[in-house]
Design a protein around this motif. Structure first.
Motif: not given
Length: 487
Positions: A238, A240-241, A243-244
């Motif tokens: 979460q 690291q990304h 937006d996902t």
């Protein structure tokens, strides 16, 4: 809530995207080093050895001061019966602790609970050793038992985390020696210590040993709970990304207090709603009650005529049950998997899909040994037979302990899967509380009835419960289907 995965399907799967674009975090199907069941044999062995020793030392503290009861009573100007409350208080903590430590490990992970509880257990040995009065001694012992129960509460769950069904029994056989052998090994050390030193050195010794184990686990013990490992992986992904949206299957965004509330009742529900756990835990409670009742009287028995043992010799007398325990432990470790595999093949079942009841046949050995050893010990002590005769009876008593406990504990883990820690906690509660309370009254019982009749009471109860392993081996599956457990 914890993920509900079947042992028939891999726990490890790739991450995938659902229709709503939520990314599910799972282990890879093969070769995922984060999955405890994919760890190398060397790494798994390291974890099991650490869990073994912490599960040995904490229960060992339950009975380690038994040879010093008279000395402690004299020092505190108290009665032997009051000092025995120090053992009962520890046992009560040892029994009640797993009721919330096991669910806490399913909420926060195994490692944090192991390390924190071990550290507190180690520090509590200081006020016990320095106790100025019996009230301080008893209260600190109670707290010590509470946090010291972490090995009993979470060890079986850790083994479940790392091993598949067909690998598990042998590993459990080794691990389960620890919490059962500890109460027998404790008085041996205690007797040797008080033979030449003050009783307070018993607890300095306990502090040093537990301190060493605490340091090792802090440095080398790893998290094994799949839910916690995947949740930590989710947090990293979460970050690291951002937006996902990531999600661990079966684990919602439930608040910590709600998770604790949900998990904290699991062990109690298992104990109350599962007839097999209730009855077999009662059977184990009988063994613990017999064990601690006899150990509480060891000093009085062996220091009296015709034996007149000194304190060190009383300590060595505990080698009797220890020898029987170790011999039958080796038998259980060697054969419990073979018996299980044989029954699976006989019934046309895969080794990973066998019935938990296939773990119970060896428990019938202990069901026979228990009453035999109790009658044998009680009446040979009553008649003042030469010391090897009652000592040999205690060897059979030690054998009965492990040949009942080992298969039953393995059965709990196979039957309750991801709730294994809570199932073991349910059993630990009943046996520890009863095992702590009964010895308080046994001294009066023996004074009134003698060792022959007094120990025979335990023997008669063990005869009544003797058919339990055989009946559950045959009808356990029907009972589990009639009384299903939903975590």
């Amino acid at each position: 809530m914890p993920p509900h995965y079947s042992e028939q399907s891999p726990l490890l799967r790739d991450e995938y995207h659902r229709a709503d674009q939520t990314t599910i975090v799972r282990f890879d199907k093969e070769g995922d080093e984060g999955n405890p069941r994919e760890w190398s044999s060397r790494r798994k062995t390291s974890q099991v050895v650490q869990i073994f020793f912490l599960a040995l030392v904490c229960p060992m503290a339950a009975s380690i001061f038994a040879p010093a009861i008279d000395q402690i009573a004299q020092d505190f100007h108290s009665s032997k019966q009051i000092v025995l409350l120090g053992q009962s208080a520890f046992m009560f903590g040892l029994g009640t602790g797993p009721l919330f430590l096991a669910p806490m490990s399913e909420t926060f992970g195994r490692r944090p609970l192991f390390v924190l509880c071990l550290a507190v257990f180690t520090l509590l040995q200081i006020p016990i050793a320095l106790s100025p009065n019996v009230a301080t001694f008893i209260s600190m012992r109670a707290l010590s038992g509470l946090v010291g129960s972490v090995g009993v509460a979470n060890g079986g769950g850790s083994v479940f985390d790392m091993f598949e069904t067909h690998q598990r029994a042998m590993v459990l056989g080794v691990y389960l020696v620890a919490p059962l052998f500890g109460p027998t090994l404790g008085p041996l050390f205690g007797g040797l210590i008080v033979g030449s030193l003050d009783w307070r050195w018993i607890f300095w010794f306990t502090m040093v040993i537990s301190g060493i184990i605490t340091t090792i686990t802090f440095l080398l013990l790893h998290e094994t709970n799949a839910t916690i490992i995947l949740s930590n992986r989710k947090k990293e992904l979460q970050k690291q990304h951002p937006d996902t949206h990531y999600e661990v299957e079966g684990v919602g965004d439930m608040s910590i207090p709600r998770k604790i509330a949900q998990n904290s009742t699991r062990a109690v529900r298992i104990l109350v709603t599962q007839p097999i756990v209730s009855i077999m835990s009662l059977y184990q409670a009988l063994i613990f009650a017999s064990l601690f009742s006899i150990y509480a009287q060891y000093q009085s028995i062996w220091s009296s005529p015709p034996w007149n043992f000194d304190k060190a010799q009383v300590g060595l007398a505990y080698l009797g049950p220890a020898v029987g325990f170790l011999i039958v432990s080796a038998v259980c470790v060697a054969f419990i998997d073979k018996v299980y595999t044989s029954l699976c093949r006989r019934n046309g079942e895969d080794e990973n899909d066998g019935q938990p009841e296939y773990r119970l046949p060896l428990a019938n050995i202990g069901a026979v040994f228990l009453p035999v050893s109790l009658f044998w010990f009680g009446w040979t002590v009553e008649k003042g037979c030469d010391w090897p005769v009652p000592i040999l009876a205690t060897a059979f008593f030690g054998a009965s302990q492990v040949s009942v406990f080992n298969p039953v504990q393995t059965y709990y883990i196979d039957a309750y899967g991801s709730s294994a820690a809570s199932a073991l906690a349910a059993g630990a509660f009943l046996r520890s509380v009863i095992g702590g309370v009964v010895p308080l009254f046994v001294g009066t019982l023996y004074e009134s009835l003698g060792y022959g009749v007094g120990t025979s009471i335990f023997g008669v109860i063990s005869i009544v419960l003797m058919p339990a392993p055989l009946l559950f081996q045959r009808y356990g599956r029907l009972l589990r289907e009639k009384f299903p457990f939903h975590p």
